[in-house]
Every structure is written in C-alpha cells, then in structure tokens.
Scaffold this motif. Structure first.
Motif, short mmCIF file in Angstrom:
data_model
loop_
_atom_site.label_atom_id
_atom_site.label_comp_id
_atom_site.label_asym_id
_atom_site.label_seq_id
_atom_site.Cartn_x
_atom_site.Cartn_y
_atom_site.Cartn_z
N GLN A 114 -17.08 2.41 -20.71
CA GLN A 114 -17.75 1.12 -20.53
C GLN A 114 -16.77 -0.03 -20.76
OE1 GLN A 114 -21.14 0.53 -23.08
NE2 GLN A 114 -21.12 -1.69 -22.78
N ALA A 115 -15.92 0.08 -21.80
CA ALA A 115 -14.94 -0.98 -22.08
C ALA A 115 -13.98 -1.15 -20.92
CB ALA A 115 -14.19 -0.65 -23.37
N ILE A 116 -13.46 -0.03 -20.39
CA ILE A 116 -12.51 -0.12 -19.27
C ILE A 116 -13.22 -0.66 -18.03
CG2 ILE A 116 -10.94 1.20 -17.80
CD1 ILE A 116 -10.63 3.18 -20.11
N LEU A 117 -14.47 -0.23 -17.81
CA LEU A 117 -15.22 -0.71 -16.65
C LEU A 117 -15.41 -2.23 -16.72
CD1 LEU A 117 -16.86 -0.16 -14.08
CD2 LEU A 117 -18.87 0.24 -15.55
N ASN A 118 -15.69 -2.75 -17.92
CA ASN A 118 -15.84 -4.20 -18.06
C ASN A 118 -14.55 -4.92 -17.65
OD1 ASN A 118 -18.40 -3.77 -19.00
ND2 ASN A 118 -17.96 -4.29 -21.14
N VAL A 119 -13.41 -4.37 -18.07
CA VAL A 119 -12.13 -5.00 -17.73
C VAL A 119 -11.87 -4.91 -16.23
CG1 VAL A 119 -9.63 -4.92 -18.11
CG2 VAL A 119 -11.19 -4.52 -20.02
N VAL A 120 -12.17 -3.75 -15.63
CA VAL A 120 -11.92 -3.57 -14.19
C VAL A 120 -12.83 -4.49 -13.38
CG1 VAL A 120 -12.03 -1.93 -12.27
CG2 VAL A 120 -11.10 -1.21 -14.48
N MET A 121 -14.11 -4.58 -13.75
CA MET A 121 -15.02 -5.47 -13.01
C MET A 121 -14.59 -6.92 -13.15
SD MET A 121 -17.16 -3.83 -11.27
CE MET A 121 -18.17 -5.25 -10.83
N ASN A 122 -14.05 -7.27 -14.32
CA ASN A 122 -13.52 -8.63 -14.49
C ASN A 122 -12.36 -8.87 -13.53
OD1 ASN A 122 -13.49 -11.10 -16.44
ND2 ASN A 122 -11.35 -10.48 -16.29
N ALA A 123 -11.49 -7.85 -13.36
CA ALA A 123 -10.37 -7.98 -12.42
C ALA A 123 -10.86 -8.11 -10.99
CB ALA A 123 -9.44 -6.77 -12.57
N VAL A 124 -11.88 -7.32 -10.62
CA VAL A 124 -12.41 -7.38 -9.26
C VAL A 124 -13.02 -8.75 -8.98
CG1 VAL A 124 -14.17 -6.44 -7.70
CG2 VAL A 124 -12.79 -4.90 -9.11
N ARG A 125 -13.76 -9.28 -9.94
CA ARG A 125 -14.45 -10.55 -9.75
C ARG A 125 -13.47 -11.70 -9.57
NH1 ARG A 125 -17.64 -11.33 -14.85
NH2 ARG A 125 -17.98 -13.39 -13.95
N PHE A 126 -12.33 -11.66 -10.29
CA PHE A 126 -11.42 -12.80 -10.26
C PHE A 126 -10.19 -12.55 -9.38
CE2 PHE A 126 -13.93 -13.56 -14.04
CZ PHE A 126 -14.21 -14.90 -13.94
N THR A 127 -10.32 -11.58 -8.47
CA THR A 127 -9.28 -11.34 -7.47
C THR A 127 -9.86 -11.66 -6.10
OG1 THR A 127 -8.21 -9.62 -8.79
CG2 THR A 127 -7.75 -9.62 -6.44
N ALA A 128 -9.14 -12.43 -5.32
CA ALA A 128 -9.65 -12.86 -4.01
C ALA A 128 -9.78 -11.68 -3.06
CB ALA A 128 -8.72 -13.92 -3.43
N ASP A 129 -10.56 -11.88 -2.00
CA ASP A 129 -10.71 -10.84 -0.97
C ASP A 129 -9.34 -10.46 -0.43
OD1 ASP A 129 -13.34 -11.22 -1.40
OD2 ASP A 129 -13.80 -12.14 0.54
N GLY A 130 -9.15 -9.15 -0.26
CA GLY A 130 -7.88 -8.65 0.24
C GLY A 130 -6.85 -8.43 -0.85
N GLY A 131 -7.19 -8.72 -2.11
CA GLY A 131 -6.26 -8.53 -3.22
C GLY A 131 -6.18 -7.08 -3.65
N ALA A 132 -5.51 -6.84 -4.77
CA ALA A 132 -5.30 -5.47 -5.25
C ALA A 132 -5.58 -5.38 -6.74
CB ALA A 132 -3.87 -5.02 -4.96
N VAL A 133 -6.13 -4.23 -7.13
CA VAL A 133 -6.38 -3.90 -8.54
C VAL A 133 -5.79 -2.52 -8.80
CG1 VAL A 133 -8.11 -3.52 -10.32
CG2 VAL A 133 -8.49 -5.29 -8.58
N ASP A 134 -5.01 -2.40 -9.86
CA ASP A 134 -4.34 -1.14 -10.17
C ASP A 134 -4.75 -0.68 -11.56
OD1 ASP A 134 -2.12 0.94 -9.75
OD2 ASP A 134 -1.54 -0.02 -11.64
N LEU A 135 -5.11 0.62 -11.68
CA LEU A 135 -5.43 1.24 -12.96
C LEU A 135 -4.34 2.25 -13.28
CD1 LEU A 135 -8.25 0.24 -11.81
CD2 LEU A 135 -9.28 2.04 -13.20
N SER A 136 -3.86 2.25 -14.52
CA SER A 136 -2.82 3.20 -14.91
C SER A 136 -3.02 3.62 -16.35
CB SER A 136 -1.42 2.60 -14.73
OG SER A 136 -1.23 1.50 -15.60
N ALA A 137 -2.50 4.81 -16.68
CA ALA A 137 -2.55 5.31 -18.05
C ALA A 137 -1.31 6.15 -18.29
CB ALA A 137 -3.81 6.14 -18.29
N LYS A 138 -0.70 5.97 -19.45
CA LYS A 138 0.52 6.71 -19.77
C LYS A 138 0.63 6.87 -21.28
CE LYS A 138 3.40 2.56 -20.02
NZ LYS A 138 4.61 1.87 -19.51
#
Length: 478
Positions: free
Chosen positions: A340-364
């Motif tokens: 849920q915490a990660i989803l909140n962050v990802v949805m925040n990124a989607v909302r504040f990125t313009a159409d045609g933009g990019a969102v990247d998730l990574s873990a290491k």
C-alpha cells in the motif's frame, strides 16, 4: 703591616652613590675583635687596611686573602696617583678562584696613628645572586598559587552564577523533546530564582496544554477510526446493490443506467479508499498498525503494483518499467501494508507526470538492507516543499480540487497518501526521502533495513551471491 692598630674612636658615615646607608663606629682599637663585631652586624667579611697593608681581617688564610692583599696595594697605588681620597665608599667586584665578591671600601680618617686606614666589607656576589633568584622563584610560585586560587575562586563564582542558566537551558531543550519534568534545582532568592519560578509556571502551563491537546488528538483518532469504520458498511451495501443492478438481477439495464452505475462504482471505490486511509492514519497515530511481518519477495510486490496501476498508465499514455534484483527477499515486512505504501508513492508519480511521461520502479540490495526507488519524469517538487509533502493534508488547497478517484494530470487529493506511506515505512524501521528537480521529475527512495540474522523470520529464504545479483526486466506498459 698586619697586627698594627688604631687607638682613636671615629664615627664614619657609610655613603653609597651619594646616599647615607649607615654609620661605622670604630672603637679605640681597630683589631680582629672589632672586625668580628662588625661582621656580626653587617653579615659581611671585614678587612681593615693601613697604607695598603691588612691590619685585621675576618677572612681566613686562603686564596681570597692573598687576593685581598694584592687589591689593598692596588687601591693604595691608585690613590697615590690620584693624590686625593675617594669621596664616600666605593663598590668593586673582587674575583676569586671559586666565586666572586662584592667589596664595599671606604676610608677612615682622624686616627691617632699615621697613615690611611680603610675598611672593606665583602659579601659573596654569587650567593647574593642565588638568594635573589630564590626570592624571585619563591615570588613566582606565590604568584602562581595566587593566580590558581583566584582562578578557582572565579570559577566557583562563575559556576554559581551560570549553573541556574545552564539548568534553564537544559530544561528548555528537554521540553523540545517532550520532557516537561526535568528538575530545575534553582533555589536562590535573587533575579535568577524569580526567573526559575516564572519558567516553572510557564512549563506547567505548557504541560497542561500538551496534555489537553493530546487528549483532543486521542479523541480525534478514535472518532476517525469509528467514523471510517461506519462509512464502510453503507458503502459496501451501495456497491453490492449497484453490482446487483448492473448484473440485471432487478431487471434489464439501459446504457444510461450502466453509466450511472459505473459512476456509483467509482464513487464507492473512492469512499472505500478514503475510509481505509483514515483508518490507517488513525492506527499509525496510535502505533497500533496490525502489521504481520514475514519474509516477502520485493519483486513480486512491485509486479503486483504494476498490474494495479497499469490502467491509469495506459489511460495517460505513460511508460511504466520495473527493474528488480533477482531473489531480493526481505526477511521482515508486511506485504499488504508495504504494498500500500509503495502504491501510494507510485500513484503520486502517475498523477504528477504529464501524458506520455515515464515512471520507473526499481529495487536493489544496499548495505544492511534493500532500497526501493520510484522515479518519474513529472513536474518536480521545489526544494522548500520536499519535506512538506509528507505532512497530512498538504495538498488541501480548495475542497473543489479534490480528486474524484481518477488519475488526471496534477489532480489534487486529501494529501494522506505520502503521509501514510511514510508512517508504514517507519513502522518497518525504514525511511523514505525524495530527490527532485522542478521541471525534470522526482525520485522517491524507500530504505528498508534488514533485521539481524538471529532475529529475522524466515531465515534462509533470501538469495545471495554475485550470481543472484541480476536484474529482472519486465516489458514496458504503454
């Protein structure tokens, strides 16, 4: 020659440098007895000479006495050349094989015998110098002791003055961390004592106010928990009836009715999410998050989140990519809450990125833990606002700007998502921070430390070794 005597009493002033320093009273016989008496009075060796010959002396036979004989003749010859006697006494240094002597020499006149009678007072110059040095050293030690005593006295006085101030400062610092019971121990009756009394009164007032606000906050949390729980029941009924009607259980459904039912579904989903957020916030406030910690694969969690957000990403024509280190298993997380915490962050990124933009998730893997990063090419966050975004209701500008559950560009919400995300991450012992540049995008980094091997549940489930450090790439969602 030695052994000659004078038989007339004479009182002679002793003058040095034009100043009278004493008188010399000579008895009828100027002999060794008189020299001894004068030695006791002046604490000096005494020599009497007549016409350059020693007639009596307290100096025993020694190299010094031989030197004095030579000096007596030298003085006689010097005065014979001058033709006059020196006025007053003269000072001269007389060296000897072992030490130097300071000789005070003067003339005695008015005697019965013929010739010139002189006296010489000798004191060791080396001994006098050593004594002066000892006196200087003693004075130095006395001065040092006085300085140390003055310093200690000053420190004592300063401590008495500054101690109450230090206690007040320390008490103020303790108040900053919530400790209102730090003892002041200021009992003076002066201005500092009155200041301590005023400070204590202020602190008591603050303590009472903090307790009152804490009680209000507790009541607020309880109300939110109860209200959010009560919202769920009618929303669930509305959702169930809408689905039942949409399925045709109550008769045929027209196209317009289906659109209305879809709007009802979106509204109930928003209310359900709001109720869940309020419940989670209330639980986080009371440190009562019912987390179930167990080993979990972070790659699987990110893939599930990608599936959940893919409709919004597709709607916005954005690109979503995932890169996860192979076999990255965290030994102690709550899969649902962390998701849920990660989803909140990802949805925040989607909302504040313009159409045609990019969102990247990574873990290491990182030293002592794992790092999850969410990077976007969105509008960015000003530096002065990067800490504020984790506060509650930070997006609350106008009630009419609240999102209706869509992911439209730059839409506003209640501002609980990132605050809840931080609370959940911190409940896992981790941290969340943001790196952002206006106009270029943001990166949110979630650091989750590993528990020690002896305490981590599910030991042995995680992969290790260089062979496991390979990145698993999933296809982009366009």
């Amino acid at each position: 020659m030695e052994g000659r005597s004078a038989y007339r009493v004479a009182v002679l002033p002793i003058v040095v440098g034009g100043s009278l320093v004493g008188t010399l009273t000579l008895g009828k016989s100027v002999d060794l007895a008189l020299a001894q008496a004068l030695k006791e009075t002046t604490r000096s060796e005494v020599v009497f000479t007549v016409d350059g010959e020693i007639i009596s002396s307290t100096v025993p036979e020694s190299p010094l006495r031989a030197i004095l004989r030579e000096k007596a003749r030298e003085w006689r010859d010097r005065e014979a050349k001058r033709g006059i006697l020196p006025l007053g006494a003269t000072l001269e240094v007389v060296p000897s094989p072992n030490e130097r002597f300071l000789a005070l020499r003067g003339e005695v006149s008015g005697l019965e015998m013929g010739g010139s009678l002189s006296y010489v007072l000798l004191r060791s110059l080396d001994q006098e110098t050593a004594m002066v040095r000892r006196i200087g050293a003693d004075l130095l030690w006395v001065g040092a002791a006085a300085a140390v005593l003055a310093l200690l006295l000053g420190l004592g006085i300063a401590a008495g003055v500054t101690r109450p101030i230090r206690r007040l400062v320390q008490a103020a610092n303790e108040m900053r961390v919530g400790n209102y019971d730090f003892p002041l121990d200021v009992r003076s009756r002066d201005e500092m004592g009155r200041l301590a009394e005023d400070f204590e009164a202020m602190r008591a007032s603050q303590r009472s106010e903090i307790q009152r606000l804490g009680e209000i906050d507790r009541m607020k949390s309880n109300f939110i928990a109860i209200a959010s729980h009560e919202i769920v029941t009618p929303v669930t009924m509305i959702k169930a009836y809408a689905e039942m009607i949409g399925g045709g259980a109550l008769g045929p459904v027209t196209e317009n009715q289906r659109e209305g039912l879809a709007a009802i579904g979106r509204g109930t989903a928003t209310l359900t999410r709001l109720a869940r957020d309020l419940t989670d916030m209330s639980l986080l406030d009371r440190d009562q998050l019912p987390a179930n910690f167990e080993p979990s694969d972070l790659g699987e969690i990110l893939e599930e989140i990608a599936v959940q957000v893919s409709p919004f990403v597709t709607q916005r024509n954005q690109q979503l990519s995932i890169s996860v280190e192979t076999g990255l298993v965290h030994p102690r997380i709550d899969r649902d809450y962390l998701g849920q915490a990660i989803l909140n962050v990802v949805m925040n990124a989607v909302r504040f990125t313009a159409d045609g933009g990019a969102v990247d998730l990574s873990a290491k893997r990182v030293p002592d833990g794992a790092e999850i990063a969410v990077t976007d090419t969105g509008i960015g966050i000003p530096k002065e606002d990067q800490e504020k975004i984790f506060a509650r209701l930070v997006e609350l500008k106008d009630i009419n700007l609240h999102s209706s559950g869509t992911a439209e560009f730059n839409s506003s919400g209640l501002g609980l998502g990132l605050s809840i995300a931080r609370g959940i991450v911190e409940a896992h012992g981790g941290t969340i921070r943001v790196e952002s540049e206006v106009g270029k995008g943001s990166t949110f980094r979630i650091l989750l430390p590993f528990m020690p091997e002896s305490t981590a549940p599910g030991k042995g489930t995680g992969a290790s070794g260089d062979s496991a450090r390979q990145l698993r790439q999933t296809s982009s969602v366009n």
